[in-house]
Design an enzyme around this catalytic site. Structure first.
Site, PDB file in Angstrom:
ATOM      1  N   PRO A 159       1.027  -1.364   0.238  1.00  0.00           N
ATOM      2  CA  PRO A 159       0.315  -0.203   0.120  1.00  0.00           C
ATOM      3  C   PRO A 159       0.944   1.074  -0.106  1.00  0.00           C
ATOM      4  CG  PRO A 159      -0.916  -1.532   1.660  1.00  0.00           C
ATOM      5  CD  PRO A 159       0.099  -2.065   0.851  1.00  0.00           C
ATOM      6  N   CYS A 160       0.782   2.390  -1.112  1.00  0.00           N
ATOM      7  CA  CYS A 160       0.931   3.161  -0.994  1.00  0.00           C
ATOM      8  C   CYS A 160       1.385   4.388  -0.330  1.00  0.00           C
ATOM      9  CB  CYS A 160       1.021   3.413  -2.814  1.00  0.00           C
ATOM     10  SG  CYS A 160       0.250   4.251  -3.263  1.00  0.00           S
ATOM     11  N   GLN A 161      -0.414   4.242   0.385  1.00  0.00           N
ATOM     12  CA  GLN A 161      -0.664   6.354   0.501  1.00  0.00           C
ATOM     13  C   GLN A 161       0.409   6.078   1.763  1.00  0.00           C
ATOM     14  OE1 GLN A 161      -2.416   2.724   0.510  1.00  0.00           O
ATOM     15  NE2 GLN A 161      -4.414   3.522   0.104  1.00  0.00           N
TER      16      GLN A 161
ATOM     17  N   PHE B 155       3.481   6.930   1.720  1.00  0.00           N
ATOM     18  CA  PHE B 155       4.212   7.146   0.818  1.00  0.00           C
ATOM     19  C   PHE B 155       3.821   7.704  -0.591  1.00  0.00           C
ATOM     20  CE2 PHE B 155       5.750   3.723   2.885  1.00  0.00           C
ATOM     21  CZ  PHE B 155       7.194   3.932   3.370  1.00  0.00           C
TER      22      PHE B 155
END
EC number: 2.1.1.37
Length: 442
Positions: free
Chosen positions: A98-100, A102
């Site tokens: 999950p990229c949230q 960064f």
């Protein structure tokens, strides 16, 4: 928009974490990898995976043997998945944690964010010991504020068997650096290390009709003998450029305008007038033109497979076209344009598709039409921008469909990297085979 394989020759096996709506899973499959396992936590994303090619996981005794067998799916938190039964069976471990933590659209908490799933990716590497891995994430991971933690990510991926325990990530990083300084003692120790390559990319440079800046992290087990020279030989190269698109847009007789011959003359003139002049000496002209939103939604016979046009009438309200070549081409009312909420232009690549809080964020989901009006993009149009095939079936509601697309890896981009990894693995296997023959001959 995906460049589908004409044959589906199996090249290896794969496991994917954080599978979402299946973008990277499709990419690996198109590249020839047989999925041994997928894992996903979100309920709606699991429903989408099952509506396509995934099926319920049948336990550790079941490992798919056929290339086109359904993809076993474990639904639930990755923290609860034991991957050890696949140790030694996996060629490629893939996933986009999950990229949230960064992302510019997230809270920027990085390693402090509870959604940071990189530690679970590290664990999966330890438990499966894959020959290679592919990890995709947002370009924000490379921001200076995250630089120390990003280097820790790379270090731990290179030395996944140096486990962290209860220590801080900073102390763990020092342990890894110390262990890495000691040369591996034989093949067994080398098989517990990885050589890691980091590649920043813009998906538009690889034929995706969308500006999408990401970072792809690829690693190979050290005992395979893959070095920088080998990766440089096979790594995906840029194939498309903005300069070539601008050059084509400025020429009223170009292949682009012949392909889109129904564009009103006044619109064509406006596009030509606002497109920058390109120097004939520009080195970027050696690449193909960036693909545009118009290519994705209005049809592109030059794509493989050829993309038919999607109907464009009646999409200001809730309406699905029965004559559409694809499902989920349904209008959504209420699109607005204002400062900071500007629409996509048809003759440029789309803006970055984002998951958003409600699946329909700022102007990324809106497009300006040739008649000067604007509307929301349909789920199917967004799927084409993400290079998902038209037979991909997302599960309702619409907001979740858009969220899955925004969180996904563009299929074409993922496929390019999966094919490169396949080429590297094949190359080292052939080299090892040649050395064995030479030894026997001697």
């Amino acid at each position: 928009m995906i460049e589908q394989r004409e044959d589906h020759r199996e090249v290896g096996t794969s496991v994917e974490l954080f599978a979402g709506g299946g973008g990277l899973a499709m990419a690996l499959h198109e590249a020839g990898f047989r999925h041994l396992l997928l894992n996903e936590f979100a309920k709606r994303a699991c429903e989408t995976l099952r509506a396509n090619q995934a099926t319920k996981w049948l336990g550790t005794g079941h490992v798919p043997q056929g290339f086109d067998d359904p993809w076993p799916l474990i639904e639930g938190p990755v923290q609860d998945v034991d991957f050890t039964y696949l140790n030694g069976k996996v060629d490629v471990l893939a996933g986009g944690p999950p990229c949230q933590p960064f992302s510019l659209g997230g809270d920027h908490k990085g390693h402090e964010d509870e959604r940071n799933m990189f530690p679970q990716f590290f664990r999966a590497v330890r438990e499966t010991r894959p020959r290679a891995f592919i990890c995709e994430n947002v370009r924000g991971l490379l921001r200076p504020s995250f630089a120390p933690y990003f280097q820790y990510i790379v270090n731990e991926l290179s030395m996944p068997f140096v486990e962290r325990g209860d220590t801080s990530w900073e102390d763990h990083n020092e342990q890894i650096i110390a262990a890495k300084a000691v040369e591996p003692d034989g093949t067994d120790e080398a098989a517990q290390r990885y050589v890691v390559f980091v590649t920043p990319v813009n998906a538009a440079d690889f034929g995706v009709p969308q500006v999408r800046n990401r970072v792809i992290i690829v690693g190979f087990r050290l005992d395979l003998g893959v070095d920088t020279e080998v990766w440089e030989k096979f790594r995906p190269r840029k194939t498309h450029s903005e300069a070539s698109l601008n050059n084509e847009l400025r020429d009223p007789r170009s292949a682009y305008w012949r392909r889109h011959k129904k564009v009103p003359a006044a619109v064509r003139k406006q596009v030509i007038a606002r497109t920058p002049v390109v120097s004939p000496d520009d080195d970027e002209l050696r690449f193909k033109p960036w693909r545009t939103l118009r290519d994705a939604v209005m049809g592109n016979p030059d794509a493989f497979p050829a993309l038919p046009p999607l109907p464009q009438t009646g999409l200001i309200d809730y309406e699905e076209h029965p004559e559409s070549p694809a499902t989920n081409h349904i209008g959504w009312p209420g699109a607005r344009v204002y400062t900071g909420h500007t629409p996509n232009l048809l003759d440029r690549p789309a803006k970055t598709v984002k998951a958003g809080v409600h699946g329909v964020p700022g102007g990324e989901s809106v497009m300006m039409l040739d008649d000067g009006t604007h509307r929301y993009m349909t789920v199917r149009e967004t799927a084409r921008v993400m290079t998902f095939p038209d037979d991909w079936k997302p599960v309702d509601p619409r907001g979740e469909q858009m969220r899955q697309l925004g969180n996904a890896v563009p299929v074409l981009l993922g496929q390019r990297f999966a094919e490169a990894v396949s080429d590297v693995l094949r190359s080292v296997a052939e080299s090892a085979g040649s050395e064995d023959e030479s030894s026997r001959a001697a």
